[in-house]
Design an enzyme around this catalytic site. Structure first.
Site, PDB file in Angstrom:
ATOM      1  N   LYS A 176     -59.864  42.698  17.498  1.00  7.08           N
ATOM      2  CA  LYS A 176     -60.164  43.767  16.262  1.00  7.08           C
ATOM      3  C   LYS A 176     -59.372  42.831  15.674  1.00  7.08           C
ATOM      4  O   LYS A 176     -57.630  41.901  15.090  1.00  7.08           O
ATOM      5  CB  LYS A 176     -58.121  44.871  16.576  1.00  7.08           C
ATOM      6  CG  LYS A 176     -57.937  45.354  15.462  1.00  7.08           C
ATOM      7  CD  LYS A 176     -57.029  45.690  15.233  1.00  7.08           C
ATOM      8  CE  LYS A 176     -55.744  44.636  14.532  1.00  7.08           C
ATOM      9  NZ  LYS A 176     -56.378  44.711  13.290  1.00  7.08           N
ATOM     10  N   GLU A 250     -48.650  33.669  19.425  1.00  4.99           N
ATOM     11  CA  GLU A 250     -48.762  32.789  18.299  1.00  4.99           C
ATOM     12  C   GLU A 250     -48.684  33.450  17.011  1.00  4.99           C
ATOM     13  O   GLU A 250     -48.848  34.296  16.428  1.00  4.99           O
ATOM     14  CB  GLU A 250     -50.731  32.368  18.179  1.00  4.99           C
ATOM     15  CG  GLU A 250     -50.970  31.679  19.410  1.00  4.99           C
ATOM     16  CD  GLU A 250     -50.339  30.248  20.008  1.00  4.99           C
ATOM     17  OE1 GLU A 250     -48.575  29.719  19.185  1.00  4.99           O
ATOM     18  OE2 GLU A 250     -50.715  29.966  21.078  1.00  4.99           O
ATOM     19  N   CYS A 284     -49.788  28.643   9.811  1.00  4.35           N
ATOM     20  CA  CYS A 284     -48.800  28.892  10.771  1.00  4.35           C
ATOM     21  C   CYS A 284     -48.310  27.341  10.886  1.00  4.35           C
ATOM     22  O   CYS A 284     -46.500  27.371  10.886  1.00  4.35           O
ATOM     23  CB  CYS A 284     -48.804  29.487  12.256  1.00  4.35           C
ATOM     24  SG  CYS A 284     -50.343  28.597  12.610  1.00  4.35           S
ATOM     25  N   GLU A 383     -40.444  32.332   6.505  1.00  3.52           N
ATOM     26  CA  GLU A 383     -41.217  31.475   6.780  1.00  3.52           C
ATOM     27  C   GLU A 383     -41.990  32.168   4.851  1.00  3.52           C
ATOM     28  O   GLU A 383     -42.578  33.393   4.905  1.00  3.52           O
ATOM     29  CB  GLU A 383     -42.811  32.208   7.204  1.00  3.52           C
ATOM     30  CG  GLU A 383     -43.922  31.888   7.412  1.00  3.52           C
ATOM     31  CD  GLU A 383     -45.018  32.064   8.584  1.00  3.52           C
ATOM     32  OE1 GLU A 383     -44.762  33.795   8.811  1.00  3.52           O
ATOM     33  OE2 GLU A 383     -45.736  31.521   9.487  1.00  3.52           O
TER      34      GLU A 383
HETATM   35  P1  NAD Z   1     -49.837  39.919  11.021  1.00  2.16           P
HETATM   36  O1  NAD Z   1     -48.401  40.597  11.900  1.00  2.16           O
HETATM   37  O2  NAD Z   1     -49.542  40.991   9.694  1.00  2.16           O
HETATM   38  O3  NAD Z   1     -50.791  40.826  11.483  1.00  2.16           O
HETATM   39  C1  NAD Z   1     -52.025  39.940  12.823  1.00  2.16           C
HETATM   40  C2  NAD Z   1     -52.801  41.172  12.818  1.00  2.16           C
HETATM   41  O4  NAD Z   1     -51.768  41.997  13.725  1.00  2.16           O
HETATM   42  C3  NAD Z   1     -53.580  42.156  11.610  1.00  2.16           C
HETATM   43  O5  NAD Z   1     -54.747  42.272  12.959  1.00  2.16           O
HETATM   44  C4  NAD Z   1     -52.644  43.472  11.557  1.00  2.16           C
HETATM   45  O6  NAD Z   1     -54.007  44.041  11.381  1.00  2.16           O
HETATM   46  C5  NAD Z   1     -52.132  42.882  13.981  1.00  2.16           C
HETATM   47  N1  NAD Z   1     -51.217  44.032  14.015  1.00  2.16           N
HETATM   48  C6  NAD Z   1     -49.826  44.158  12.952  1.00  2.16           C
HETATM   49  N2  NAD Z   1     -49.033  44.855  13.357  1.00  2.16           N
HETATM   50  C7  NAD Z   1     -49.364  44.826  15.292  1.00  2.16           C
HETATM   51  C8  NAD Z   1     -48.553  45.562  15.710  1.00  2.16           C
HETATM   52  N3  NAD Z   1     -47.878  46.540  15.876  1.00  2.16           N
HETATM   53  N4  NAD Z   1     -49.912  46.122  17.075  1.00  2.16           N
HETATM   54  C9  NAD Z   1     -51.252  45.399  17.056  1.00  2.16           C
HETATM   55  N5  NAD Z   1     -51.374  44.998  15.859  1.00  2.16           N
HETATM   56  C10 NAD Z   1     -50.829  44.600  14.626  1.00  2.16           C
HETATM   57  O7  NAD Z   1     -50.071  39.250  10.494  1.00  2.16           O
HETATM   58  P2  NAD Z   1     -50.665  38.362   8.924  1.00  2.16           P
HETATM   59  O8  NAD Z   1     -49.936  39.301   7.616  1.00  2.16           O
HETATM   60  O9  NAD Z   1     -51.620  39.200   9.164  1.00  2.16           O
HETATM   61  O10 NAD Z   1     -51.228  37.046   9.382  1.00  2.16           O
HETATM   62  C11 NAD Z   1     -50.232  35.733   8.835  1.00  2.16           C
HETATM   63  C12 NAD Z   1     -48.915  35.423  10.461  1.00  2.16           C
HETATM   64  O11 NAD Z   1     -49.546  35.417  10.864  1.00  2.16           O
HETATM   65  C13 NAD Z   1     -47.827  34.937   9.877  1.00  2.16           C
HETATM   66  O12 NAD Z   1     -46.710  35.080  10.004  1.00  2.16           O
HETATM   67  C14 NAD Z   1     -48.567  33.760  10.174  1.00  2.16           C
HETATM   68  O13 NAD Z   1     -47.450  33.069  10.732  1.00  2.16           O
HETATM   69  C15 NAD Z   1     -49.085  33.935  11.669  1.00  2.16           C
HETATM   70  N6  NAD Z   1     -50.167  33.010  11.726  1.00  2.16           N
HETATM   71  C16 NAD Z   1     -49.836  32.811  13.209  1.00  2.16           C
HETATM   72  C17 NAD Z   1     -50.540  31.463  13.925  1.00  2.16           C
HETATM   73  C18 NAD Z   1     -50.339  30.742  15.016  1.00  2.16           C
HETATM   74  O14 NAD Z   1     -51.224  30.130  16.072  1.00  2.16           O
HETATM   75  N7  NAD Z   1     -48.634  30.869  16.045  1.00  2.16           N
HETATM   76  C19 NAD Z   1     -51.360  30.951  13.098  1.00  2.16           C
HETATM   77  C20 NAD Z   1     -51.962  31.445  12.136  1.00  2.16           C
HETATM   78  C21 NAD Z   1     -50.898  32.744  11.197  1.00  2.16           C
END
Ligand code: NAD
Length: 488
Positions: A176, A250, A284, A383
């Site tokens: 997804k 992650e 991240c 962050e």
């Molecule tokens: P987000 O958590 O809003 O969304 C990430 C993904 O999860 C999207 O596909 C979203 O549709 C889905 N999602 C959101 N809530 C969900 C739920 N309750 N159940 C299932 N799916 C859900 O994050 P974002 O704004 O898209 O990305 C930025 C974040 O990602 C930052 O906090 C960043 O640090 C983190 N990130 C972490 C890593 C790592 O490897 N640690 C790498 C890249 C990004």
């Protein structure tokens, strides 16, 4: 304008069961550049059913690891052969500078696929242990059907960190992608078609978070591999916990780069390009707290200010660009709010802080350096996910380590020093999952993941493969020899 009308299920492009549409908006022009179906729970049902069938009845888990690895190699080669096209698609949909898209979004993804393809030859999927009670055959079997849920900032890279190990393990996957970045996922589906990946091994439904939550809860899913925010990660962990589904998370970070008093600033300062301003801070692993000794504070701030001012802001498709637009208008609001709060809490803007005059459109924020930041202030603790780096002063190296550890997160970090042994000592003391001495780097053969609220479990390396495997022990009669299986 690109229009996609299908989702990818069971090796076929099929219509969505719903009528909802996701509009993909260019962060540079603010114009709609594509429309794709907004996946429904019905689409998820179909995708999970196809993945289940491919896992439960298909040949995929029965292939040898080497056979599955050959698909990873073919996928890597297919992506690499079209690197500039893929890089352009990602730059266009989410705004990362083209040069970073080439290397960080695409080439790095192929390196991960190649790494897992190569691991097939050395990883013991079966081994015999001459144990306390007699011989035991220890098997590592695929965990089953995995849900891969990824964010928009490095969409392909975070995807292959799941597909690489999942495919090598023998799992099938429902991916997804984030609604902000569906277009590279369509390229991935087409690439899988081209390499002849068996049907149902990868299924893709682009959708929002509610549909993502439905996927996590789906009884056909055995394992969730998630990359995204800490807030969403906590919800996913709770949902997965109800069914004891396996989960890898992650999540976010607020990593620190320590400049020790003997650091060579000509080495340390430019590393901020790859760390603090990586993907213009939408990373991240961004090291957005720079910890500087009071003895060298003004000299270091001057060097960081000069460096920050030199960053080239512009159209992400221009190869010279270093800082592109943020992914969405709401993301720019969020970053601007953090800059305002930082000033209210005593931070001073040394460079940037506003919108670049050169850009009449697009969700740009100037590369920003905030100095005199208190280690407990909001900008030092939360962050930001934008091109904003904070400088925090410390008194002694021990104090620097303490400040680095003064965080709910623990994902990345670095130390700069003339003495590598001192650097290793500091690295041992910082509570974080990945660290570098005198550089900013990520090693794909080594485990990657977070301490504390930066995550759970690991990706990359053999540890990332283990996250898609279940261990099984088969005790055997004394003296049994299992042909072809190593004794360890
Ligand atoms: P987000 O958590 O809003 O969304 C990430 C993904 O999860 C999207 O596909 C979203 O549709 C889905 N999602 C959101 N809530 C969900 C739920 N309750 N159940 C299932 N799916 C859900 O994050 P974002 O704004 O898209 O990305 C930025 C974040 O990602 C930052 O906090 C960043 O640090 C983190 N990130 C972490 C890593 C790592 O490897 N640690 C790498 C890249 C990004």
């Amino acid at each position: 304008m690109e229009t996609r009308e299908h989702i990818y299920v069971g090796g076929n492009f099929v219509p969505s069961t719903g009528n909802g549409v996701i509009e993909v908006i260019s962060p540079h022009t603010e114009e709609v550049i594509a429309r794709v179906p907004d996946g429904t729970t019905g689409d998820i049902d179909a995708a999970v059913a196809a993945a289940r069938e491919a896992f439960d009845d298909g040949p995929w888990p029965q292939l040898t690891p080497a056979e599955r690895a050959s698909y990873l190699s073919a996928l890597s080669a297919e992506i690499l052969a079209n690197m500039d096209h893929w890089a352009g698609v990602i730059s266009t949909e989410m705004g990362s500078p083209f040069g970073f898209s080439q290397m960080g979004q695409i080439y790095a993804s192929t390196m991960v696929l190649d790494y897992y393809a190569g691991l097939a030859a050395s990883y013991n999927f079966e081994e015999v242990r001459n144990g306390v009670m007699g011989p035991a055959l220890v098997r590592r079997e695929p965990v089953g059907v995995a849900a891969a849920i990824v964010p928009w900032n490095v969409p392909l890279f975070t995807t292959v960190l799941k597909l690489g190990p999942a495919f090598l393990a023998g799992c099938t996957v429902v991916l997804k992608p984030s609604p902000e970045t569906p277009l590279d996922a369509y390229l991935l589906a087409e690439a899988c078609e081209k390499i002849g990946l068996p049907k149902g091994v990868l299924n893709i439904v682009v959708a929002g978070r509610e549909t993502g939550a439905y996927l996590v809860e789906h009884p056909g899913i055995d394992k969730v591999g998630f990359t995204g925010s800490t807030a969403a990660g906590k919800m996913i962990a709770a949902a997965a916990g109800k069914h004891l589904k396996r989960v890898t998370l992650e999540l976010g970070g607020k990593s620190a780069s320590i400049f020790l008093p003997d650091a060579d600033l000509s080495v340390a300062v430019p590393q901020a390009r790859g760390s603090g301003f990586l993907n213009h801070g939408q990373a991240c692993v961004a090291q957005t707290r720079i910890l500087v000794s009071r003895d060298r504070y003004s000299e270091t701030v001057d060097a960081l200010a000069e460096f920050t001012s030199s960053q080239i802001v512009g159209d992400p498709m221009d190869p010279a660009t270093q800082i592109g637009p943020l992914v969405a208008s709401r993301q720019r609001d969020r970053v601007e709010n953090y800059i305002a709060v930082a000033q209210k809490e005593g931070g001073k803007i040394a460079v940037g802080g506003g919108r670049p005059a050169s850009q009449s459109k697009g969700w740009y924020v100037e590369p920003t350096l905030v100095i005199d930041v208190d280690e407990n202030s909001t900008i030092a603790q939360e962050e930001v996910f934008g091109p904003v780096v904070s400088v925090i002063a410390y008194d002694t190296p021990e104090d620097a380590v303490r400040i680095a550890n003064n965080s709910d997160f623990g994902l990345s970090g670095s130390v700069f020093t003339a003495d590598v042994a001192t650097g290793i000592d500091v690295a041992r003391k910082v509570r974080t999952g990945t660290y570098t001495v005198n550089a900013f780097a990520l090693e794909f053969a080594a485990p990657f993941g977070g301490f504390k609220q930066s995550g759970l479990g690991r990706e990359m390396g053999p540890e990332g493969l283990a996250a898609y495997l279940e261990s099984k022990s088969i005790s055997l009669p004394a003296g049994t020899v299992v042909p072809g299986v190593p004794i360890v």
